[in-house]
Write a protein that holds these residues in place. Sequence first.
Motif, PDB file in Angstrom:
ATOM      1  N   ALA A  86       0.821  -1.214   0.000  1.00 34.23           N
ATOM      2  CA  ALA A  86       0.000   0.000   0.000  1.00 34.23           C
ATOM      3  C   ALA A  86       0.853   1.263   0.000  1.00 34.23           C
ATOM      4  CB  ALA A  86      -0.936   0.006   1.205  1.00 34.23           C
ATOM      5  N   ASN A 101     -11.186   1.651   1.627  1.00 33.12           N
ATOM      6  CA  ASN A 101      -9.960   1.742   0.844  1.00 33.12           C
ATOM      7  C   ASN A 101     -10.338   1.781  -0.635  1.00 33.12           C
ATOM      8  OD1 ASN A 101      -8.381   1.646   3.143  1.00 33.12           O
ATOM      9  ND2 ASN A 101      -8.068  -0.557   3.029  1.00 33.12           N
ATOM     10  N   ASN A 102      -9.656   2.614  -1.400  1.00 34.26           N
ATOM     11  CA  ASN A 102      -9.957   2.763  -2.821  1.00 34.26           C
ATOM     12  C   ASN A 102      -8.714   3.271  -3.540  1.00 34.26           C
ATOM     13  OD1 ASN A 102     -10.034   5.764  -2.547  1.00 34.26           O
ATOM     14  ND2 ASN A 102     -11.827   5.302  -1.298  1.00 34.26           N
ATOM     15  N   LYS A 103      -8.858   3.641  -4.803  1.00 33.91           N
ATOM     16  CA  LYS A 103      -7.670   4.059  -5.564  1.00 33.91           C
ATOM     17  C   LYS A 103      -7.093   5.387  -5.077  1.00 33.91           C
ATOM     18  CE  LYS A 103      -9.478   6.538  -9.569  1.00 33.91           C
ATOM     19  NZ  LYS A 103      -9.486   6.572 -11.033  1.00 33.91           N
ATOM     20  N   SER A 133      -2.980   8.356  -2.714  1.00 34.60           N
ATOM     21  CA  SER A 133      -2.296   7.980  -3.949  1.00 34.60           C
ATOM     22  C   SER A 133      -1.977   9.180  -4.828  1.00 34.60           C
ATOM     23  CB  SER A 133      -3.173   7.007  -4.742  1.00 34.60           C
ATOM     24  OG  SER A 133      -4.341   7.684  -5.200  1.00 34.60           O
ATOM     25  N   HIS A 187      -0.011   4.018  -2.629  1.00 36.33           N
ATOM     26  CA  HIS A 187      -0.504   5.219  -1.946  1.00 36.33           C
ATOM     27  C   HIS A 187       0.668   5.823  -1.161  1.00 36.33           C
ATOM     28  CE1 HIS A 187      -4.093   2.902  -2.819  1.00 36.33           C
ATOM     29  NE2 HIS A 187      -4.814   3.982  -2.613  1.00 36.33           N
ATOM     30  N   TYR A 218      -7.392   6.423  -1.573  1.00 35.11           N
ATOM     31  CA  TYR A 218      -7.147   6.391  -0.123  1.00 35.11           C
ATOM     32  C   TYR A 218      -6.956   4.958   0.355  1.00 35.11           C
ATOM     33  CZ  TYR A 218      -8.438   6.310   4.822  1.00 35.11           C
ATOM     34  OH  TYR A 218      -8.469   6.078   6.166  1.00 35.11           O
ATOM     35  N   HIS A 219      -6.037   4.803   1.302  1.00 37.62           N
ATOM     36  CA  HIS A 219      -5.858   3.492   1.937  1.00 37.62           C
ATOM     37  C   HIS A 219      -5.527   3.713   3.414  1.00 37.62           C
ATOM     38  CE1 HIS A 219      -4.988  -0.801   2.055  1.00 37.62           C
ATOM     39  NE2 HIS A 219      -4.037  -0.482   2.903  1.00 37.62           N
TER      40      HIS A 219
END
Length: 130
Positions: free
Chosen positions: A23, A83-85, A99, A27, A87-88
Amino acid sequence: MAKAEDGVPGLQKALTIIKSVDAEKTHPFRQGEAIIEINKRLLERFDLKTRATCLVARKVNKPTFNPNCFQSLVYKFKWKNANNKFYHFLSTANTHLYSEAAVEHVIESITTKPDFLGKSKKDYGKKAKQ
């Protein structure tokens, strides 16, 4: 299409392997780093007049993008819902990561939509008062 009655050979056909990716590579920015990068790119890409139009915060009488601006957009985009493209959440380190796509999305959103950041900050302020 694989079916349960096909047994193991059928399942092997349907098996999808997803490679685990670190991650911190997908990100790479923490909030402070993302803010620095956003300000850097805004300074490189846009003149003072454009920045003054899209940014509502000021530092030494110059437009700037600050932590409150960032948090208002995180809230607006609902990035922390999962969680996504963009934010993690790295639970092992209790760290919020963002990211490259998040940095670019922020820049695009605030520079192409009039008063987007101003409205986002007002909405975020209303949430805080509730």
